[in-house]
Design a protein around this motif. Structure first.
Motif, PDB file in Angstrom:
ATOM      1  N   HIS A  96       0.929  -1.264   0.214  1.00 20.23           N
ATOM      2  CA  HIS A  96       0.016   0.062   0.051  1.00 20.23           C
ATOM      3  C   HIS A  96       0.873   1.110   0.002  1.00 20.23           C
ATOM      4  O   HIS A  96       2.063   1.374   0.143  1.00 20.23           O
ATOM      5  N   SER A  97       0.277   2.331  -0.393  1.00 17.76           N
ATOM      6  CA  SER A  97       0.922   3.652  -0.317  1.00 17.76           C
ATOM      7  C   SER A  97       1.447   4.101   1.102  1.00 17.76           C
ATOM      8  O   SER A  97       0.830   3.629   2.277  1.00 17.76           O
ATOM      9  N   SER A  98       2.433   4.786   1.049  1.00 11.13           N
ATOM     10  CA  SER A  98       2.967   5.345   2.416  1.00 11.13           C
ATOM     11  C   SER A  98       1.934   6.359   3.274  1.00 11.13           C
ATOM     12  O   SER A  98       1.930   6.776   4.323  1.00 11.13           O
ATOM     13  N   LYS A  99       1.052   6.767   2.159  1.00  8.11           N
ATOM     14  CA  LYS A  99       0.101   7.718   2.665  1.00  8.11           C
ATOM     15  C   LYS A  99      -0.766   7.239   3.834  1.00  8.11           C
ATOM     16  O   LYS A  99      -1.386   7.953   4.847  1.00  8.11           O
ATOM     17  N   LEU A 100      -1.222   5.826   3.857  1.00  9.18           N
ATOM     18  CA  LEU A 100      -1.618   5.305   4.735  1.00  9.18           C
ATOM     19  C   LEU A 100      -0.979   5.251   6.070  1.00  9.18           C
ATOM     20  O   LEU A 100      -1.662   5.450   7.143  1.00  9.18           O
TER      21      LEU A 100
END
Length: 164
Positions: A96-100
């Protein structure tokens, strides 16, 4: 009948003009700048201040391979620079994206709960010995925020109306 048709044409024209003006206004708005999510640590600041060279690269290979930005965050993922950042980046952003991570501020128990949920439902592999290291990193940089109020704005300070 002609008046009704004329009104319909004008309403389409006015509607189209409004949409066009809205799109032009949105296109001219400045793009939001990304706020750094974590404060630079002493090690990140020290490594940023030190001149890069073979001696400092040999001291800590993880820091030597991690790109250093002026804000103390990885420019690619936005994660806080740390000696364990590459481990976290490799384990977490594989799925998943690091934004999570950046948008979450959990305590250690909640991070464990998130990892167990990913293992149970999203086929996350067993993190093994790296799990405590990842949890330390996540709680250090993305732990709960010390904000007394997370609403729209801070409450106004109490006013003292009478002084005696």
């Amino acid at each position: 009948m002609k008046d009704r048709l004329k009104k319909t044409n004008y309403s389409w024209l006015v509607g189209s003009l409004c949409v066009w003006l809205l799109c032009a206004w949105v296109a001219q708005q400045p793009k939001p700048t990304r706020k750094p999510q974590a404060k630079p640590t002493a090690t990140a600041t020290k490594s940023h201040a030190a001149k890069p060279g073979p001696a400092s690269a040999a001291a800590n290979p993880a820091e030597a391979t991690a790109p250093v930005s002026a804000t103390g965050v990885d420019p690619e993922s936005g994660l806080a620079l740390d000696k364990n950042m590459l481990l976290v980046k490799g384990q977490c952003t594989a799925c998943h994206s690091s934004k999570l991570i950046l948008q979450s501020h959990f305590d250690r128990d909640k991070w464990i709960e998130r990892i167990r949920w990913m293992q149970r439902t999203q086929k996350l592999w067993d993190l093994g010995d790296s799990e405590p290291v990842i949890l330390d990193y996540l709680t250090k940089y993305y732990g709960p925020l010390d904000i007394p109020f997370d609403g729209r704005r801070m409450p106004l300070p109490a006013q003292k109306w009478h002084s005696r």
